[in-house]
Design a protein around this motif. Structure first.
Motif, PDB file in Angstrom:
ATOM      1  N   LEU A  14     -26.336   9.444  -2.452  1.00 30.32           N
ATOM      2  CA  LEU A  14     -25.754   8.275  -3.090  1.00 30.32           C
ATOM      3  C   LEU A  14     -26.409   7.025  -2.492  1.00 30.32           C
ATOM      4  CD1 LEU A  14     -22.346   7.697  -4.373  1.00 30.32           C
ATOM      5  CD2 LEU A  14     -23.010   6.088  -2.623  1.00 30.32           C
ATOM      6  N   LEU A  15     -26.967   6.194  -3.371  1.00 28.27           N
ATOM      7  CA  LEU A  15     -27.719   5.020  -2.916  1.00 28.27           C
ATOM      8  C   LEU A  15     -27.120   3.743  -3.505  1.00 28.27           C
ATOM      9  CD1 LEU A  15     -31.201   6.537  -3.848  1.00 28.27           C
ATOM     10  CD2 LEU A  15     -30.340   6.325  -1.514  1.00 28.27           C
ATOM     11  N   HIS A  16     -27.149   2.670  -2.740  1.00 28.51           N
ATOM     12  CA  HIS A  16     -26.773   1.352  -3.261  1.00 28.51           C
ATOM     13  C   HIS A  16     -28.055   0.620  -3.631  1.00 28.51           C
ATOM     14  CE1 HIS A  16     -22.614   1.033  -1.050  1.00 28.51           C
ATOM     15  NE2 HIS A  16     -22.725   2.086  -1.837  1.00 28.51           N
ATOM     16  N   PRO A  17     -28.306   0.354  -4.908  1.00 32.97           N
ATOM     17  CA  PRO A  17     -29.599  -0.239  -5.290  1.00 32.97           C
ATOM     18  C   PRO A  17     -29.768  -1.699  -4.891  1.00 32.97           C
ATOM     19  CG  PRO A  17     -28.202   0.021  -7.221  1.00 32.97           C
ATOM     20  CD  PRO A  17     -27.480   0.667  -6.084  1.00 32.97           C
ATOM     21  N   CYS A  18     -28.657  -2.427  -4.710  1.00 36.63           N
ATOM     22  CA  CYS A  18     -28.794  -3.829  -4.278  1.00 36.63           C
ATOM     23  C   CYS A  18     -27.495  -4.307  -3.643  1.00 36.63           C
ATOM     24  CB  CYS A  18     -29.150  -4.732  -5.455  1.00 36.63           C
ATOM     25  SG  CYS A  18     -27.858  -4.849  -6.689  1.00 36.63           S
ATOM     26  N   ALA A  19     -27.624  -5.332  -2.795  1.00 41.22           N
ATOM     27  CA  ALA A  19     -26.472  -5.936  -2.119  1.00 41.22           C
ATOM     28  C   ALA A  19     -25.617  -4.868  -1.424  1.00 41.22           C
ATOM     29  CB  ALA A  19     -25.633  -6.750  -3.103  1.00 41.22           C
ATOM     30  N   HIS A  20     -26.261  -4.120  -0.549  1.00 38.37           N
ATOM     31  CA  HIS A  20     -25.608  -2.987   0.103  1.00 38.37           C
ATOM     32  C   HIS A  20     -24.267  -3.375   0.752  1.00 38.37           C
ATOM     33  CE1 HIS A  20     -24.926  -0.131   3.473  1.00 38.37           C
ATOM     34  NE2 HIS A  20     -25.240   0.736   2.526  1.00 38.37           N
ATOM     35  N   PRO A  46     -31.205  11.455  -6.927  1.00 39.84           N
ATOM     36  CA  PRO A  46     -30.720  10.103  -6.605  1.00 39.84           C
ATOM     37  C   PRO A  46     -29.570   9.683  -7.502  1.00 39.84           C
ATOM     38  CG  PRO A  46     -32.750   9.960  -7.896  1.00 39.84           C
ATOM     39  CD  PRO A  46     -32.382  11.421  -7.832  1.00 39.84           C
ATOM     40  N   PHE A  47     -28.462   9.336  -6.884  1.00 43.54           N
ATOM     41  CA  PHE A  47     -27.321   8.836  -7.647  1.00 43.54           C
ATOM     42  C   PHE A  47     -27.043   7.401  -7.180  1.00 43.54           C
ATOM     43  CE2 PHE A  47     -23.013   8.016  -8.845  1.00 43.54           C
ATOM     44  CZ  PHE A  47     -22.906   8.605 -10.090  1.00 43.54           C
ATOM     45  N   PHE A  48     -27.136   6.450  -8.102  1.00 40.48           N
ATOM     46  CA  PHE A  48     -26.984   5.040  -7.737  1.00 40.48           C
ATOM     47  C   PHE A  48     -25.549   4.574  -7.965  1.00 40.48           C
ATOM     48  CE2 PHE A  48     -31.514   5.433  -8.440  1.00 40.48           C
ATOM     49  CZ  PHE A  48     -32.024   4.747  -7.349  1.00 40.48           C
ATOM     50  N   ASP A  49     -25.026   3.952  -6.923  1.00 37.73           N
ATOM     51  CA  ASP A  49     -23.694   3.359  -6.976  1.00 37.73           C
ATOM     52  C   ASP A  49     -23.922   1.856  -7.048  1.00 37.73           C
ATOM     53  OD1 ASP A  49     -21.208   2.331  -6.446  1.00 37.73           O
ATOM     54  OD2 ASP A  49     -21.013   3.224  -4.452  1.00 37.73           O
ATOM     55  N   THR A  50     -23.806   1.287  -8.247  1.00 38.02           N
ATOM     56  CA  THR A  50     -24.191  -0.109  -8.401  1.00 38.02           C
ATOM     57  C   THR A  50     -23.003  -0.978  -8.821  1.00 38.02           C
ATOM     58  OG1 THR A  50     -25.636  -1.630  -9.616  1.00 38.02           O
ATOM     59  CG2 THR A  50     -25.306   0.488 -10.633  1.00 38.02           C
ATOM     60  N   ALA A  51     -22.546  -1.754  -7.855  1.00 35.95           N
ATOM     61  CA  ALA A  51     -21.372  -2.594  -8.095  1.00 35.95           C
ATOM     62  C   ALA A  51     -21.723  -4.074  -8.059  1.00 35.95           C
ATOM     63  CB  ALA A  51     -20.306  -2.304  -7.044  1.00 35.95           C
ATOM     64  N   TYR A  52     -22.991  -4.386  -7.722  1.00 32.63           N
ATOM     65  CA  TYR A  52     -23.342  -5.793  -7.484  1.00 32.63           C
ATOM     66  C   TYR A  52     -24.630  -6.209  -8.176  1.00 32.63           C
ATOM     67  CZ  TYR A  52     -19.995  -4.730  -3.860  1.00 32.63           C
ATOM     68  OH  TYR A  52     -18.875  -4.314  -3.205  1.00 32.63           O
ATOM     69  N   ALA A  66     -34.781  -1.229  -7.858  1.00 33.78           N
ATOM     70  CA  ALA A  66     -34.786   0.078  -7.177  1.00 33.78           C
ATOM     71  C   ALA A  66     -34.622   1.205  -8.197  1.00 33.78           C
ATOM     72  CB  ALA A  66     -33.666   0.134  -6.142  1.00 33.78           C
ATOM     73  N   ILE A  67     -33.693   1.030  -9.128  1.00 34.06           N
ATOM     74  CA  ILE A  67     -33.435   2.065 -10.134  1.00 34.06           C
ATOM     75  C   ILE A  67     -34.682   2.246 -11.009  1.00 34.06           C
ATOM     76  CG2 ILE A  67     -31.964   2.748 -12.086  1.00 34.06           C
ATOM     77  CD1 ILE A  67     -29.699   1.185 -10.811  1.00 34.06           C
ATOM     78  N   ARG A  68     -35.317   1.119 -11.365  1.00 31.37           N
ATOM     79  CA  ARG A  68     -36.520   1.211 -12.213  1.00 31.37           C
ATOM     80  C   ARG A  68     -37.659   1.925 -11.496  1.00 31.37           C
ATOM     81  NH1 ARG A  68     -35.120  -4.074 -14.914  1.00 31.37           N
ATOM     82  NH2 ARG A  68     -33.647  -3.255 -16.459  1.00 31.37           N
TER      83      ARG A  68
END
Ligand SMILES: Cc1ncc(COP(=O)(O)O)c(C=O)c1O
Length: 237
Positions: A14-20, A46-52, A66-68
């Motif tokens: 699980l990865l945070h793509p931005c603003a960790h 890779p599973f992205f957890d993107t809240a920001y 990052a996702i791209r």
């Protein structure tokens, strides 16, 4: 990188793509490329957890970098998006789950699995928040207006970071507060200890998580000096 290299093949990350969250420290584009490459080597998922998305740089596209990168490298990707922060919809439980699949057959199989899981969790999900999001994202004019507002929010947070650091330095704090302005996103990982956080709560009625993480969204021109003074008081000895 060591964890990625040492994990068994086909591990799920699980990865945070931005603003960790909670550190506010993101890998650089170069580092994301290395991470993506190493995922390929080990066949990790890779599973992205993107809240920001948008809240790191003020630019939705830049924060999706990052996702791209993973997408360009040909990974199958999972992505859970939350709209709680970026659209001010806390409590409305609105997000979007996306899973990239190799073909239509796999997509149908994945969807039926997800539907079974969702069905066991709720009968009828809340709809108001998701209607707000789909109305805004589905209308180019509203979407552009919202993107401008995201930029306004981010710029205000960046100004509050600068003001907090400036105020601490003006008070004569001999600690290094550069990280306040180097970090990105909603959070400031202040470096305060649990004891110092406790003192902030008891003596100043300032609240943050006990790992010292401050929500910068709560810092304003009218409370930043009070906050700086309190942080200085609990960290000066
Ligand atoms: C990375 C990350 N993902 C998800 C969430 C939660 O999102 P939601 O409120 O939509 O459940 C948070 C914080 O609240 C977060 O920091």
């Amino acid at each position: 990188m060591d964890d990625i290299k040492n994990a068994p093949e086909h591990s799920f990350f699980l990865l945070h793509p931005c603003a960790h969250n909670p550190t506010g420290v993101d890998p650089t584009e170069e580092q994301w490329r290395e991470i993506s490459h190493q995922f390929k080597v080990k066949n990790h998922f890779p599973f992205f957890d993107t809240a920001y998305q948008g809240l790191a740089s003020g630019d939705l596209d830049r924060d999706a970098k990052a996702i791209r990168i993973f997408h360009e490298d040909g990974h199958l990707i999972g992505c859970a998006q939350s709209f709680a922060k970026i659209m001010g919809l806390h409590g409305h439980r609105v997000g979007c789950l996306s899973i990239l699949s190799v073909d239509e057959k796999q997509a149908i199989a994945i969807r039926s699995q997800l539907q079974q899981i969702a069905r066991a969790m709720y009968g009828s999900p809340p709809v108001h928040g998701s209607l707000l999001v789909s109305t805004i994202l589905g209308d180019p004019e509203l979407k552009a207006l919202w993107e401008e507002e995201v930029k306004v929010m981010v710029d205000r947070i960046i100004r509050m970071r600068a003001a907090l650091r400036r105020s601490l330095e003006k008070l004569g704090s001999c600690l290094n507060w550069e990280h306040i302005t180097n970090q990105v996103g909603m959070f400031c990982f202040s470096g305060l200890s649990p004891e110092q956080v406790d003192q902030l709560v008891r003596e100043f009625h300032i609240y943050m998580t006990c790992d010292g993480r401050i929500s910068m969204a709560g810092v304003t021109t009218s409370n930043v000096d009070y906050l700086a003074n309190a942080i200085h008081e609990v960290s000066r000895y």
